[in-house]
Design a protein around this motif. Structure first.
Motif, PDB file in Angstrom:
ATOM      1  N   VAL A  59       0.859  -1.175   0.000  1.00  0.00           N
ATOM      2  CA  VAL A  59       0.000   0.000   0.000  1.00  0.00           C
ATOM      3  C   VAL A  59       0.899   1.229   0.000  1.00  0.00           C
ATOM      4  O   VAL A  59       1.865   1.301   0.767  1.00  0.00           O
ATOM      5  CB  VAL A  59      -0.939   0.051   1.219  1.00  0.00           C
ATOM      6  CG1 VAL A  59      -1.906   1.228   1.087  1.00  0.00           C
ATOM      7  CG2 VAL A  59      -1.721  -1.238   1.369  1.00  0.00           C
ATOM      8  N   ALA A  77      -3.130   0.240  -3.763  1.00  0.00           N
ATOM      9  CA  ALA A  77      -2.804  -1.037  -3.128  1.00  0.00           C
ATOM     10  C   ALA A  77      -2.381  -2.026  -4.207  1.00  0.00           C
ATOM     11  O   ALA A  77      -2.882  -1.974  -5.342  1.00  0.00           O
ATOM     12  CB  ALA A  77      -4.001  -1.576  -2.351  1.00  0.00           C
ATOM     13  N   TYR A 111      -5.423  -2.763   7.479  1.00  0.00           N
ATOM     14  CA  TYR A 111      -4.071  -3.281   7.291  1.00  0.00           C
ATOM     15  C   TYR A 111      -3.655  -4.155   8.464  1.00  0.00           C
ATOM     16  O   TYR A 111      -2.988  -5.186   8.290  1.00  0.00           O
ATOM     17  CB  TYR A 111      -3.095  -2.130   7.108  1.00  0.00           C
ATOM     18  CG  TYR A 111      -1.701  -2.583   6.711  1.00  0.00           C
ATOM     19  CD1 TYR A 111      -1.411  -2.891   5.380  1.00  0.00           C
ATOM     20  CD2 TYR A 111      -0.689  -2.732   7.652  1.00  0.00           C
ATOM     21  CE1 TYR A 111      -0.147  -3.320   5.009  1.00  0.00           C
ATOM     22  CE2 TYR A 111       0.574  -3.159   7.294  1.00  0.00           C
ATOM     23  CZ  TYR A 111       0.840  -3.455   5.962  1.00  0.00           C
ATOM     24  OH  TYR A 111       2.090  -3.898   5.605  1.00  0.00           O
ATOM     25  N   TYR A 118      -7.958  -5.619   3.189  1.00  0.00           N
ATOM     26  CA  TYR A 118      -7.687  -4.433   2.380  1.00  0.00           C
ATOM     27  C   TYR A 118      -7.254  -4.730   0.947  1.00  0.00           C
ATOM     28  O   TYR A 118      -7.089  -3.814   0.142  1.00  0.00           O
ATOM     29  CB  TYR A 118      -6.588  -3.572   3.038  1.00  0.00           C
ATOM     30  CG  TYR A 118      -5.203  -4.178   3.019  1.00  0.00           C
ATOM     31  CD1 TYR A 118      -4.332  -3.939   1.958  1.00  0.00           C
ATOM     32  CD2 TYR A 118      -4.766  -4.990   4.051  1.00  0.00           C
ATOM     33  CE1 TYR A 118      -3.066  -4.497   1.934  1.00  0.00           C
ATOM     34  CE2 TYR A 118      -3.501  -5.542   4.037  1.00  0.00           C
ATOM     35  CZ  TYR A 118      -2.656  -5.298   2.980  1.00  0.00           C
ATOM     36  OH  TYR A 118      -1.400  -5.854   2.964  1.00  0.00           O
ATOM     37  N   LEU A 119      -7.105  -6.019   0.615  1.00  0.00           N
ATOM     38  CA  LEU A 119      -6.529  -6.334  -0.689  1.00  0.00           C
ATOM     39  C   LEU A 119      -7.271  -7.406  -1.471  1.00  0.00           C
ATOM     40  O   LEU A 119      -7.186  -7.467  -2.691  1.00  0.00           O
ATOM     41  CB  LEU A 119      -5.072  -6.784  -0.502  1.00  0.00           C
ATOM     42  CG  LEU A 119      -4.150  -6.709  -1.718  1.00  0.00           C
ATOM     43  CD1 LEU A 119      -4.167  -5.317  -2.341  1.00  0.00           C
ATOM     44  CD2 LEU A 119      -2.730  -7.099  -1.319  1.00  0.00           C
TER      45      LEU A 119
END
Length: 288
Positions: A59, A77, A111, A118-119
């Protein structure tokens, strides 16, 4: 609305309402703090731009006052640190800093939870990635759903001065990251074509992160700004309310005069409260 006891901490001399008609504070530190507190690396270039990197380099945030366009904040990201972004988000240079802070605060929490927060690419039918969830705070606060054109769903504030648009169908990944033609667009002003500020988010941006922004944007509490800084609010549309400085607990000369006027004539003069150098000084008013 902040309480009377908290007003001495307010950085501004007016409250701007609704808050989405407040502009940027011109200070990036509050939005950088949630990430820096996690130990993310901060770098600066010779122009004054700042770059923040997650420890795993998946990120990256850019604070770009000297960037090539009006995209002041850019957050990307990466599933592969050397590959194209998995998702990207942009706030322009007029966006209220509080909204950026809401996003970076949610990003910091995600995170800490790990890449799945978050991904991870949304799975079909996944309820926690349903785009509608990002609009829930707006709908709960009276924003109205609209369908302005084919392939686009929109939600507008009651006064029509802010909106969120979601585009369906296929989009160009590179275009989403470099223009306003993104999956999500949040804006305020007289129209989406010439907004006072805007924010965009590409496909696969976690809905929970976008929801953190819409929650903050639709919060009914006003935002403090300095009246003389004309860029700090949308003139002619925003309602400005003076910030009242906190009242000191110590008696002022005026308090003493009023007390004397209320004192019965039979009481001796020694009963009147007096101002002296040993009295507790008045608290300072709000400062810049």
């Amino acid at each position: 609305m902040p309480t009377h006891d908290d007003l001495h901490t307010i950085d501004g001399d007016v409250y701007v309402s609704p808050r989405y008609l407040a502009g940027t504070t011109g200070i990036g530190d509050p939005a950088l703090a949630p990430l820096l507190d996690l130990g993310w690396e901060l770098e600066n270039d010779d122009l004054g731009n700042a770059y923040v990197h997650a420890p795993d380099r998946k990120v990256r945030l850019g604070y770009l006052p000297e960037g090539e366009d009006d995209g002041l904040w850019r957050i990307n990201a990466y599933s592969d640190p050397f590959g194209p972004p998995a998702w990207g988000l942009c706030f322009n240079d007029s966006c209220p800093t509080e909204f950026v802070t809401a996003f970076t605060t949610a990003l910091a929490k995600a995170y800490e939870q790990g890449p799945t927060a978050y991904l991870a690419t949304p799975k079909p039918g996944s309820t926690d990635r349903d785009p509608f969830l990002a609009a829930v705070p707006l709908i709960n606060r009276g924003w109205q759903i609209d369908h302005p054109r084919w392939g686009v769903f929109a939600i507008h504030s009651p006064d029509g001065y802010a909106g969120l648009e979601f585009t369906t169908g296929r989009l160009n990944p590179q275009t989403e990251l470099t223009t306003r033609d993104a999956r999500w667009q949040l804006w305020a002003g007289t129209s989406i074509d010439r907004p006072a500020w805007y924010a965009t988010a590409s496909t696969d941006t976690p809905v929970a992160l976008i929801k953190a922004v819409t929650e903050c944007v639709s919060d009914p509490a006003p935002l403090p700004r300095w009246r003389e800084e004309t860029y700090s609010y949308v003139k002619g549309m925003a309602q400005l309310t003076p910030v009242i400085p906190p009242r000191s607990s110590a008696p002022t000369p005026l308090d003493v005069q009023r007390a004397a006027a209320r004192r019965p004539a039979a009481l001796p003069a020694s009963s009147v409260p007096r101002w002296s150098t040993t009295s507790r000084p008045a608290l300072p008013g709000p400062g810049r």
